[in-house]
Design a protein around this motif. Structure first.
Motif, PDB file in Angstrom:
ATOM      1  N   UNK A 130       0.809  -1.227   0.000  1.00 12.21           N
ATOM      2  CA  UNK A 130       0.000   0.000   0.000  1.00 12.21           C
ATOM      3  C   UNK A 130       0.838   1.271   0.000  1.00 12.21           C
ATOM      4  N   UNK A 131       2.151   1.164   0.120  1.00 10.91           N
ATOM      5  CA  UNK A 131       3.002   2.356   0.232  1.00 10.91           C
ATOM      6  C   UNK A 131       2.836   3.301  -0.963  1.00 10.91           C
ATOM      7  N   UNK A 132       2.862   2.814  -2.214  1.00 11.83           N
ATOM      8  CA  UNK A 132       2.743   3.756  -3.349  1.00 11.83           C
ATOM      9  C   UNK A 132       1.302   4.123  -3.695  1.00 11.83           C
ATOM     10  N   UNK A 349       5.366   7.464   3.464  1.00 14.06           N
ATOM     11  CA  UNK A 349       6.328   7.228   4.537  1.00 14.06           C
ATOM     12  C   UNK A 349       5.622   6.710   5.784  1.00 14.06           C
ATOM     13  N   UNK A 350       4.431   7.227   6.033  1.00  9.43           N
ATOM     14  CA  UNK A 350       3.665   6.800   7.203  1.00  9.43           C
ATOM     15  C   UNK A 350       3.299   5.317   7.093  1.00  9.43           C
ATOM     16  N   UNK A 351       2.771   4.916   5.946  1.00 10.35           N
ATOM     17  CA  UNK A 351       2.407   3.506   5.753  1.00 10.35           C
ATOM     18  C   UNK A 351       3.658   2.628   5.765  1.00 10.35           C
ATOM     19  N   UNK A 364      14.983   1.646   2.507  1.00 10.26           N
ATOM     20  CA  UNK A 364      14.544   1.306   1.153  1.00 10.26           C
ATOM     21  C   UNK A 364      13.224   2.000   0.814  1.00 10.26           C
ATOM     22  N   UNK A 365      12.337   2.077   1.804  1.00 11.22           N
ATOM     23  CA  UNK A 365      11.078   2.796   1.598  1.00 11.22           C
ATOM     24  C   UNK A 365      11.352   4.253   1.269  1.00 11.22           C
ATOM     25  N   UNK A 367      14.038   5.606   0.073  1.00 10.72           N
ATOM     26  CA  UNK A 367      14.679   5.712  -1.238  1.00 10.72           C
ATOM     27  C   UNK A 367      13.640   5.624  -2.348  1.00 10.72           C
ATOM     28  N   UNK A 368      12.723   4.672  -2.245  1.00 11.11           N
ATOM     29  CA  UNK A 368      11.688   4.516  -3.258  1.00 11.11           C
ATOM     30  C   UNK A 368      10.715   5.686  -3.285  1.00 11.11           C
ATOM     31  N   UNK A 369      10.298   6.145  -2.112  1.00 10.94           N
ATOM     32  CA  UNK A 369       9.358   7.271  -2.033  1.00 10.94           C
ATOM     33  C   UNK A 369       9.995   8.533  -2.591  1.00 10.94           C
ATOM     34  N   UNK A 370      11.242   8.804  -2.210  1.00 12.80           N
ATOM     35  CA  UNK A 370      11.905  10.013  -2.691  1.00 12.80           C
ATOM     36  C   UNK A 370      12.075   9.991  -4.203  1.00 12.80           C
TER      37      UNK A 370
END
Length: 392
Positions: A130-132, A349-351, A364-365, A367-370
């Protein structure tokens, strides 16, 4: 009794102005966090976030207080916005809500599928599906603000409505999929508190203090129940009356609380969250790290999944006659907004913090979010910049 069918235009204008400014401040906070995490002060930065606050062994880290405490106020504001928009705002009729609602669903499903495709063989990392799926409304409106009068207000309102529905979807996902073992007693106490607030509403209580007092007790009970405490903010918001004495929405407890909270959230809590959660250490990161399943799944989900999901869903809705483009906009402008929906900073980032506990996966989260959010922001800005002529 006076019945207000939609909020005053001044309320929407103020919302857009505050969210746009908050997005720019949030960008600055993220830059400062990155600088601190990669400076000689990095150890002090990390030590501050892990510093325990509380009595004896029951203390929680500063980061925990920020993410479970301060962010409850953010979710309270989100809940107030959702309730207002559904009852009297841009989402109050099927016609006005159809396009952002359908686009929001597409924009959540496709990114989640893309992340799952990259992490299908690893049950541990698949937990971050669910992060993205989330959009950062403050960041996205901040990018729109850089375009000034080139962007029609109807396009900003469309993005606002889409992002609010996106937040609602994220809240449901957190409650259903990221909840630990539940304490029945604590949850019962929280439910009892909500019943009391509902009774206040039905009995015509219009002072905020009784709602906020019981709301704090609900937050404490939810925190102890195992359900993420920020969801208490949404539940409490739904109990706040929309209309004041005589049915006047302008003087209602909901409007007063939203008006009071908004600047504190926009210029205080969100930047603090960004400062605490955006500190990605770049030490030892190689190009190979960018194509690891977690960061690649997040980045591809945000940049590719969001634009595909939002745009395909929107086009289908219009072609099938279920919705229509916002007045004064073009499909290319909607595509630009679809790209901006790939900015997933705050909620992503919250999830990510709920999905993973290890420092390695947390990095890693980030890095992917940024990477996904930055590419989406630049692409969305450029599309809107050249798709929209200068307005008088």
């Amino acid at each position: 009794m006076k019945r207000l069918l939609r909020p005053p235009i001044a309320l929407i204008t103020e919302f857009l102005r505050l969210e746009s400014a908050a997005g720019l401040l949030l960008m600055a906070a993220a830059v400062v966090a990155l600088a601190l995490a990669n400076s000689p002060a990095a150890e002090v930065y990390r030590a501050a976030l892990t510093f325990k606050i509380g009595l004896g062994g029951a203390g929680l880290s500063l980061l925990h207080w920020i993410n479970d405490g301060l962010m409850a106020a953010f979710f309270l504001l989100i809940g107030l916005e959702i309730k207002r928009e559904i009852l009297v705002g841009e989402l109050s009729s099927i016609k006005s809500a159809a396009l952002p609602a359908i686009a929001a669903v597409g924009g959540m499903v496709v990114p989640a599928v893309i992340f799952a495709a990259f992490n299908w063989n690893d049950a541990a990392t698949l937990r971050g599906w669910a992060i993205p799926a989330a959009t950062d409304i403050a960041f996205a409106l901040g990018i729109l603000a850089l375009l000034g009068s080139r962007v029609p207000t109807s396009l900003k309102v469309f993005l606002m409505a889409l992002a609010i529905l996106d937040d609602l979807g994220a809240i449901i996902i957190i409650g259903v999929f990221y909840t630990a073992k539940v304490s029945g007693l604590a949850l019962s106490l929280a439910a009892a508190g909500l019943v009391v607030m509902f009774a206040f509403n039905r009995l015509g209580v219009r002072r905020l203090l009784p709602y906020l007092g019981v709301g704090m007790l609900v937050w404490g009970a939810v925190l102890a129940s195992g359900i993420h405490a920020t969801l208490a903010g949404v539940a409490v918001a739904l109990m706040i009356p929309l209309r004041g004495v005589g049915g006047d929405e302008e003087d209602s407890p909901l409007h007063r609380l939203e008006h009071t909270l908004h600047p504190w959230i926009a210029f205080g809590i969100l930047p603090i969250f960004g400062l605490a959660n955006a500190g990605l250490s770049l030490s030892g990161i190689s190009p190979a790290d960018l194509i690891a399943p977690v960061p690649l799944g997040i980045a591809a989900g945000l940049f590719i999944g969001k634009q595909v999901g939002v745009m395909v869903a929107a086009v289908l809705a219009v072609k099938l006659g279920w919705a229509q483009w916002p007045e004064g906009t073009t499909p290319m402008q909607i595509y630009g907004v679809a790209l901006l929906c790939g900015i997933g900073f705050t909620m992503s980032l919250f999830i990510g913090g709920l999905a993973f506990s290890s420092d390695d996966l947390q990095n890693q989260v980030k890095l992917g979010v940024f990477s996904g959010s930055i590419i989406a922001a630049i692409a969305g800005f450029l599309v809107l910049r050249f798709a929209t002529g200068k307005r008088a």
